[in-house]
Design a protein around this motif. Structure first.
Motif, PDB file in Angstrom:
ATOM      1  N   ALA A 133       0.430  -1.128  -0.220  1.00 57.32           N
ATOM      2  CA  ALA A 133      -0.201  -0.112   0.139  1.00 57.32           C
ATOM      3  C   ALA A 133       0.651   1.407   0.432  1.00 57.32           C
ATOM      4  O   ALA A 133       0.720   2.034  -1.003  1.00 57.32           O
ATOM      5  CB  ALA A 133      -0.722  -0.153   1.502  1.00 57.32           C
ATOM      6  N   ALA A 134       1.383   1.385   0.775  1.00 53.39           N
ATOM      7  CA  ALA A 134       2.382   2.165   0.809  1.00 53.39           C
ATOM      8  C   ALA A 134       3.467   2.909   0.194  1.00 53.39           C
ATOM      9  O   ALA A 134       3.440   4.298  -0.550  1.00 53.39           O
ATOM     10  CB  ALA A 134       4.098   1.901   2.110  1.00 53.39           C
ATOM     11  N   ILE A 135       3.812   1.698  -1.114  1.00 52.51           N
ATOM     12  CA  ILE A 135       4.541   1.747  -2.291  1.00 52.51           C
ATOM     13  C   ILE A 135       3.427   2.449  -3.698  1.00 52.51           C
ATOM     14  O   ILE A 135       3.837   2.978  -3.887  1.00 52.51           O
ATOM     15  CB  ILE A 135       5.789   1.018  -2.658  1.00 52.51           C
ATOM     16  CG1 ILE A 135       6.184   1.107  -4.693  1.00 52.51           C
ATOM     17  CG2 ILE A 135       5.028  -0.354  -2.869  1.00 52.51           C
ATOM     18  CD1 ILE A 135       7.755   0.575  -4.163  1.00 52.51           C
ATOM     19  N   LEU A 164       8.242   3.918 -17.878  1.00 55.27           N
ATOM     20  CA  LEU A 164       8.245   2.875 -17.526  1.00 55.27           C
ATOM     21  C   LEU A 164       6.792   2.011 -17.784  1.00 55.27           C
ATOM     22  O   LEU A 164       6.935   0.660 -17.758  1.00 55.27           O
ATOM     23  CB  LEU A 164       8.046   2.034 -16.234  1.00 55.27           C
ATOM     24  CG  LEU A 164       9.257   3.003 -15.567  1.00 55.27           C
ATOM     25  CD1 LEU A 164       9.402   3.418 -13.957  1.00 55.27           C
ATOM     26  CD2 LEU A 164      10.446   2.002 -15.613  1.00 55.27           C
ATOM     27  N   GLY A 165       5.861   1.923 -18.008  1.00 57.27           N
ATOM     28  CA  GLY A 165       4.505   1.658 -18.097  1.00 57.27           C
ATOM     29  C   GLY A 165       3.513   0.829 -16.752  1.00 57.27           C
ATOM     30  O   GLY A 165       4.783   0.678 -15.780  1.00 57.27           O
ATOM     31  N   MET A 212       6.242  -4.182 -11.988  1.00 54.27           N
ATOM     32  CA  MET A 212       7.384  -4.554 -11.046  1.00 54.27           C
ATOM     33  C   MET A 212       7.910  -3.704 -10.171  1.00 54.27           C
ATOM     34  O   MET A 212       8.552  -4.387  -9.491  1.00 54.27           O
ATOM     35  CB  MET A 212       8.025  -4.262 -12.654  1.00 54.27           C
ATOM     36  CG  MET A 212       9.705  -5.496 -12.498  1.00 54.27           C
ATOM     37  SD  MET A 212       9.657  -7.316 -11.895  1.00 54.27           S
ATOM     38  CE  MET A 212      10.487  -8.007 -12.718  1.00 54.27           C
ATOM     39  N   VAL A 213       8.338  -2.863 -10.512  1.00 57.64           N
ATOM     40  CA  VAL A 213       8.563  -1.540  -9.221  1.00 57.64           C
ATOM     41  C   VAL A 213       7.941  -1.922  -7.907  1.00 57.64           C
ATOM     42  O   VAL A 213       9.051  -2.275  -6.767  1.00 57.64           O
ATOM     43  CB  VAL A 213       8.570  -0.071  -9.003  1.00 57.64           C
ATOM     44  CG1 VAL A 213       9.136   0.713  -8.536  1.00 57.64           C
ATOM     45  CG2 VAL A 213       8.663   0.235 -10.796  1.00 57.64           C
ATOM     46  N   ILE A 214       6.609  -2.121  -8.154  1.00 58.70           N
ATOM     47  CA  ILE A 214       5.850  -2.461  -6.414  1.00 58.70           C
ATOM     48  C   ILE A 214       6.239  -4.046  -5.866  1.00 58.70           C
ATOM     49  O   ILE A 214       6.714  -3.906  -5.046  1.00 58.70           O
ATOM     50  CB  ILE A 214       4.061  -2.717  -6.714  1.00 58.70           C
ATOM     51  CG1 ILE A 214       4.214  -0.895  -6.781  1.00 58.70           C
ATOM     52  CG2 ILE A 214       3.673  -3.097  -5.591  1.00 58.70           C
ATOM     53  CD1 ILE A 214       2.500  -1.160  -7.334  1.00 58.70           C
ATOM     54  N   GLN A 257      16.350  -3.898 -12.277  1.00 58.66           N
ATOM     55  CA  GLN A 257      14.980  -5.130 -12.433  1.00 58.66           C
ATOM     56  C   GLN A 257      14.479  -3.598 -13.321  1.00 58.66           C
ATOM     57  O   GLN A 257      13.756  -4.625 -14.275  1.00 58.66           O
ATOM     58  CB  GLN A 257      13.723  -4.912 -11.470  1.00 58.66           C
ATOM     59  CG  GLN A 257      14.219  -6.087 -10.935  1.00 58.66           C
ATOM     60  CD  GLN A 257      14.438  -6.920 -11.309  1.00 58.66           C
ATOM     61  OE1 GLN A 257      14.068  -7.698 -12.452  1.00 58.66           O
ATOM     62  NE2 GLN A 257      15.030  -8.372 -10.531  1.00 58.66           N
ATOM     63  N   VAL A 258      14.292  -2.350 -13.014  1.00 62.43           N
ATOM     64  CA  VAL A 258      13.586  -2.478 -14.539  1.00 62.43           C
ATOM     65  C   VAL A 258      14.696  -1.665 -15.548  1.00 62.43           C
ATOM     66  O   VAL A 258      13.805  -0.662 -16.175  1.00 62.43           O
ATOM     67  CB  VAL A 258      12.677  -1.045 -13.619  1.00 62.43           C
ATOM     68  CG1 VAL A 258      11.211  -1.624 -13.470  1.00 62.43           C
ATOM     69  CG2 VAL A 258      12.695  -0.088 -12.034  1.00 62.43           C
ATOM     70  N   GLY A 259      15.410  -1.034 -15.462  1.00 61.29           N
ATOM     71  CA  GLY A 259      16.678  -1.259 -16.491  1.00 61.29           C
ATOM     72  C   GLY A 259      17.251   0.369 -16.000  1.00 61.29           C
ATOM     73  O   GLY A 259      16.768   1.013 -18.435  1.00 61.29           O
ATOM     74  N   LEU A 260      17.107   1.081 -15.087  1.00 54.43           N
ATOM     75  CA  LEU A 260      17.549   2.070 -14.655  1.00 54.43           C
ATOM     76  C   LEU A 260      18.408   2.795 -14.448  1.00 54.43           C
ATOM     77  O   LEU A 260      19.075   1.991 -13.764  1.00 54.43           O
ATOM     78  CB  LEU A 260      16.531   3.368 -14.097  1.00 54.43           C
ATOM     79  CG  LEU A 260      14.843   3.282 -14.882  1.00 54.43           C
ATOM     80  CD1 LEU A 260      13.781   3.591 -12.976  1.00 54.43           C
ATOM     81  CD2 LEU A 260      15.019   4.293 -15.471  1.00 54.43           C
TER      82      LEU A 260
END
Ligand code: ASP
Length: 426
Positions: A99-101, A330-331, A337-339, A366-369
Motif C-alpha cells: 500500500a505504501a509504495i 516504465l508503463g 515490477m517496481v511495486i 530490475q526496471v533497467g534504470l
C-alpha cells in the motif's frame, strides 16, 4: 535539574534535545561545517556522544531479540498459535508495504515527479552490488547461530530463537527450567533499555546536532519536488493509512496510539536506524501500547528487519522521479515490477542509516534504470532517511498492536495510561 533524568519528562526532554541539536547544528553549518570539514564540535564532540549512545542501544539488540523471542515463543500456550500470529503479521507487513509504495507511486505520477528536471548523470555514486532474490531468501536460515549473532544478522537470529522457543515448549520440564532463566535474563536486559533511555535527550541532541551541522540543506531546494513528494507520501502513509487500518482492524484510537508512540518516533528520526530503535520499540510496545510480550517479542523484531514502508515509499517516488526525468516510459508493467521489487527490497533492507538507497539499486536494476542516477538524490537522502525510519518503526508498532488486539494479548489499561507502565508485567 531533577526533571532532566525524570522518566515522566522523557518525551519532553527528547524534544528539547532535538530542537537544541537542530538549532546548534544549523548554526555550525552556517559557520561553515561540511561533511569534509565538520569542525571539532560536530566532527568530534557530537560524533562521540552520538556514537556512544547508539552503540549502547545497538549492543542490546541481539540479546534482546534472542531472549524476548525465546520467552515469547516458549510462553505460548499453544505452539500452533505461532503459525497463526506469523501469517497474520506477514500479511499485514506485506500488505502495508505494498500500500505504501502504491500511494507513493500514485502521488509521484499525479504530480508528474521529475518532469522538467535536468538530470546530470556525471555523479560519483557507485552502487554496491545488491543481493539477488535467491540469496535474500537463503540468508534467512542460519548456518551458525553464533555467527548470526556476531554479525547481527537479525532474520537468522529470529529464526534461531523461534526454533529454540518451540523446542522449549515441546521439551517439558527442561524447557520450563530454561524458560525461567531466559525470563529473568530478559527482564534484566529490558531494564537496561529503560535506564539507557534516560540518556536519550543527550544522545538525540548530539545526533541531530551533527546531522544538521554537516548536512547543509541547500540541495533540498534543487530537489524540492522530490523531497516534498517523498515527505508528503511518508506523512500520508504514517497518519492516514496507519490511522485507518488501526481503527478498522483493532477499533483503537489512532490519536491515542500516536501519542503513545511519540518517544519511539523521535528516537527513530534522530538515529535513522530501525535497528538502534528496536530495543525502545519493543519496550514501548509492552509498557506503553499494551502489546503483550508473547506478541511484541515476535512482531517488533521481525518488523524492524522486514517491514520498511518508509523505505518503500522513497523507492517508489525515486523510481518515478528518475524515470520521468530521463524520459524513460516504465508503463503499467514497469510500475507493477517496481511495486514487487521495492516490496522485496524493503524486506532485504537492513535497519541501518542509508541502506534504503543501496537497495534502490535492486529496483533500478530490475526496471533497467541507470544506477548512477541514484547519486542525484543522495544529497537529500539523510533527512528523508530520518523521516522514513520513523515511519518504518511506526508500521511495526501498528501491526503489533493490531495482531495483539486480535489475539486478545493486549492491555487496554496500558494503552490508555498517560505514563509508561514500566512495572506492569505483560
Ligand atoms: N534507515 C532505514 C531504517 O533503518 C533504512 C533505510 O531506508 O535506509 O529503517
Amino acid at each position: 535539574m531533577n526533571s532532566l533524568f525524570d522518566p515522566r519528562y522523557l518525551t519532553r526532554n527528547i524534544l528539547i534535545g532535538m530542537a537544541l541539536g537542530a538549532t546548534i547544528g544549523t548554526a555550525l553549518n552556517m559557520a561553515g561545517a561540511t561533511p569534509e570539514a565538520p569542525g571539532f564540535i560536530a566532527g568530534e564532540l557530537f560524533q562521540l556522544l552520538g556514537d556512544v549512545f547508539v552503540r549502547s542501544l545497538q549492543v542490546l539488540v541481539v540479546p534482546l531479540v534472542l531472549l524476548s523471542l525465546i520467552v515469547g515463543t516458549a510462553s505460548l500456550d499453544d505452539v500452533r498459535k505461532l503459525g497463526r500470529i506469523g501469517v497474520k503479521t506477514l500479511v499485514f507487513y506485506i500488505g502495508t508495504t505494498a500500500a505504501a509504495i502504491t500511494i507513493a507511486m500514485l502521488l509521484a505520477v499525479v504530480f508528474r515527479a521529475g518532469s522538467g528536471f535536468e538530470l546530470n548523470l556525471e555523479s560519483s555514486f557507485s552502487a554496491k552490488e545488491s543481493p539477488g532474490l535467491r540469496s535474500v531468501l537463503t540468508n534467512i536460515f542460519p548456518k551458525n547461530p553464533f555467527a548470526a549473532m556476531a554479525e547481527g544478522n537479525m532474520l537468522q537470529v529470529i529464526v534461531f530463537a523461534i526454533l529454540i522457543g518451540i523446542s522449549m515448549c515441546l521439551a517439558g520440564a527442561p524447557g520450563q527450567r530454561v524458560l525461567a532463566i531466559a525470563k529473568d535474563l530478559n527482564e534484566v536486559v529490558m531494564k537496561l533499555v529503560v535506564v539507557l533511555m534516560l540518556a536519550a535527550p543527550f544522545g538525540v541532541f548530539a545526533l541531530v546536532g551533527k546531522t544538521f551541522a554537516i548536512q547543509g540543506f541547500g540541495t533540498i531546494a534543487a530537489l524540492g519536488q522530490y523531497f516534498g513528494l517523498v515527505l508528503g507520501a511518508l506523512l500520508l502513509h504514517a497518519f492516514i493509512t496507519y490511522g485507518i487500518i488501526l481503527k478498522v482492524f483493532s477499533g483503537l484510537s489512532p490519536v491515542r496510539f500516536f501519542k503513545q508512540m511519540r518517544r519511539v518516533q523521535l528516537f527513530a528520526f534522530s538515529t535513522a536506524s530501525s535497528n538502534a530503535t528496536l530495543p525502545l520499540n519493543l519496550e514501548n510496545a509492552e509498557h506503553n501500547l499494551g502489546v503483550k510480550r508473547s506478541i511484541g517479542s515476535f512482531t517488533i523484531p521481525l518488523g524492524a528487519t522486514i517491514n520498511m514502508d518508509g523505505t518503500a515509499i522513497m523507492q517508489g517516488v525515486a523510481t518515478v522521479f528518475i524515470s520521468t526525468a530521463l524520459g524513460v516510459e516504465l508503463g503499467v508493467q514497469g510500475y507493477l515490477m517496481v511495486i514487487l521489487t521495492a516490496t522485496l527490497a524493503s524486506v532485504g533492507t537492513a535497519g541501518v542509516p542509508g541502506v534504503g538507497l543501496v537497495m534502490l539499486a535492486m529496483v533500478f536494476n530490475q526496471v533497467g534504470l541507470p544506477l548512477e542516477a541514484i547519486g542525484v538524490i543522495l544529497g537529500v537522502d539523510r533527512l528523508l532517511d530520518m523521516v522514513r525510519t520513523a515511519v518504518n518503526v511506526t508500521g511495526d508498532a501498528v501491526v503489533s498492536t493490531i495482531v495483539a488486539k486480535s489475539e486478545g494479548e493486549f492491555s487496554q489499561a496500558i494503552f490508555d495510561a498517560e505514563e509508561p507502565q514500566w512495572e506492569e508485567r505483560t
